[in-house]
Motif scaffolding. Sequence first.
Motif, mmCIF file in Angstrom:
data_model
loop_
_atom_site.group_PDB
_atom_site.id
_atom_site.type_symbol
_atom_site.label_atom_id
_atom_site.label_comp_id
_atom_site.label_asym_id
_atom_site.label_seq_id
_atom_site.Cartn_x
_atom_site.Cartn_y
_atom_site.Cartn_z
ATOM 1 N N GLU A 173 67.895 36.082 51.269
ATOM 2 C CA GLU A 173 67.305 35.028 52.101
ATOM 3 C C GLU A 173 66.993 35.527 53.505
ATOM 4 O O GLU A 173 66.080 35.015 54.158
ATOM 5 C CB GLU A 173 68.240 33.828 52.148
ATOM 6 N N ARG A 174 67.730 36.524 53.968
ATOM 7 C CA ARG A 174 67.453 37.112 55.282
ATOM 8 C C ARG A 174 66.364 38.176 55.220
ATOM 9 O O ARG A 174 65.658 38.405 56.198
ATOM 10 C CB ARG A 174 68.738 37.723 55.859
ATOM 11 N N ILE A 175 66.231 38.825 54.062
ATOM 12 C CA ILE A 175 65.264 39.912 53.915
ATOM 13 C C ILE A 175 63.854 39.385 53.655
ATOM 14 O O ILE A 175 62.885 39.801 54.312
ATOM 15 C CB ILE A 175 65.684 40.851 52.760
ATOM 16 N N ASP A 193 60.660 30.592 41.989
ATOM 17 C CA ASP A 193 61.862 30.341 41.188
ATOM 18 C C ASP A 193 61.879 31.216 39.927
ATOM 19 O O ASP A 193 60.829 31.639 39.435
ATOM 20 C CB ASP A 193 61.917 28.880 40.740
ATOM 21 N N ASP A 194 63.098 31.432 39.398
ATOM 22 C CA ASP A 194 63.285 32.077 38.089
ATOM 23 C C ASP A 194 62.602 33.435 38.007
ATOM 24 O O ASP A 194 61.973 33.790 37.011
ATOM 25 C CB ASP A 194 62.786 31.155 36.971
ATOM 26 N N PHE A 195 62.768 34.206 39.060
ATOM 27 C CA PHE A 195 62.195 35.557 39.135
ATOM 28 C C PHE A 195 63.206 36.572 38.620
ATOM 29 O O PHE A 195 64.401 36.477 38.912
ATOM 30 C CB PHE A 195 61.831 35.884 40.582
ATOM 31 N N PHE A 196 62.720 37.565 37.868
ATOM 32 C CA PHE A 196 63.561 38.699 37.482
ATOM 33 C C PHE A 196 62.840 39.983 37.864
ATOM 34 O O PHE A 196 61.738 40.254 37.375
ATOM 35 C CB PHE A 196 63.862 38.709 35.984
ATOM 36 N N GLY A 244 62.868 31.745 45.966
ATOM 37 C CA GLY A 244 63.167 30.548 45.200
ATOM 38 C C GLY A 244 64.549 30.573 44.583
ATOM 39 O O GLY A 244 65.369 31.452 44.871
ATOM 40 N N ALA A 245 64.777 29.604 43.711
ATOM 41 C CA ALA A 245 66.075 29.464 43.042
ATOM 42 C C ALA A 245 66.169 30.406 41.843
ATOM 43 O O ALA A 245 65.163 30.813 41.265
ATOM 44 C CB ALA A 245 66.256 28.016 42.575
ATOM 45 N N ARG A 246 67.413 30.764 41.489
ATOM 46 C CA ARG A 246 67.718 31.547 40.284
ATOM 47 C C ARG A 246 66.957 32.884 40.266
ATOM 48 O O ARG A 246 66.398 33.288 39.261
ATOM 49 C CB ARG A 246 67.426 30.730 39.018
ATOM 50 N N ARG A 295 52.725 37.599 47.316
ATOM 51 C CA ARG A 295 53.170 36.274 46.867
ATOM 52 C C ARG A 295 53.352 36.294 45.354
ATOM 53 O O ARG A 295 52.416 36.583 44.608
ATOM 54 C CB ARG A 295 52.186 35.186 47.277
ATOM 55 N N ILE A 296 54.566 35.969 44.920
ATOM 56 C CA ILE A 296 54.934 36.000 43.509
ATOM 57 C C ILE A 296 55.349 34.596 43.096
ATOM 58 O O ILE A 296 56.191 33.973 43.758
ATOM 59 C CB ILE A 296 56.096 36.993 43.280
ATOM 60 N N GLY A 297 54.766 34.097 42.006
ATOM 61 C CA GLY A 297 55.008 32.723 41.568
ATOM 62 C C GLY A 297 56.317 32.543 40.836
ATOM 63 O O GLY A 297 57.234 33.378 40.899
ATOM 64 N N ASN A 298 56.409 31.458 40.084
ATOM 65 C CA ASN A 298 57.614 31.099 39.334
ATOM 66 C C ASN A 298 57.621 31.773 37.959
ATOM 67 O O ASN A 298 56.571 31.969 37.341
ATOM 68 C CB ASN A 298 57.680 29.588 39.136
#
Length: 202
Positions: free
Chosen positions: A57-59, A85-88, A64-66, A102-105
């Motif tokens: 969150e600082r970097i 969200d839900d990124f791997f 998003g979440a998870r 920019r990377i989506g969900n």
Amino acid sequence: MIDMGDDERAVLERIGQGLLYTESEASFQAPLRRADLIFEYNRTRPGDAAGRRALLERILGSVGARTVLNSPFHAGFGSNVHIGDDFFGNVNLTFVDDVEIRIGNGVMIAPSVTLTTTGHPIHPDLREDFRRFSEPIVIEDKVWIGSNVVVLPGVRIGYGAVIGAGSVVSRDIPPMTVAVGVPCRVVRPISADDLKNRLAPS
């Protein structure tokens, strides 16, 4: 925030237009680099989920979440990366984020992938002081990027697309397609038939 004068604003405008700029001209952006925090993240224990999340969150510009981002990862800035969200993201993911990525969900990225927003001029006389150009990258929701892929400046990868391992993506990829190769090209659409792929017999 960076305190900017007219010269810095002019450089940012040039960067935003995809024009050439030098390392010296862009040096005022140095406070946006998160190198020390990335170094720290890459040395946290895998089981320290809370600590790793706090560092991410600082970097990152936003996260998003998870989200799972395996160590090590690398970034020029970190602060120009936005993840849904839900990124791997698997090991050795590299963000060359001189401008936004920019990377989506629901996006999955395999090992040793590079997303680079920045390139350099062909003629050597134009490469003095690390002169370069930068264009943002957009990866839409539910994209899967295979191992050892390189995504080049200005590329958008559409919803649900699959990028085959080892590809070099130099142009936009339409939604719901499989694309592969050097340079990366669409080989087929993704269809309902793919819902049966590798399922156990019924």
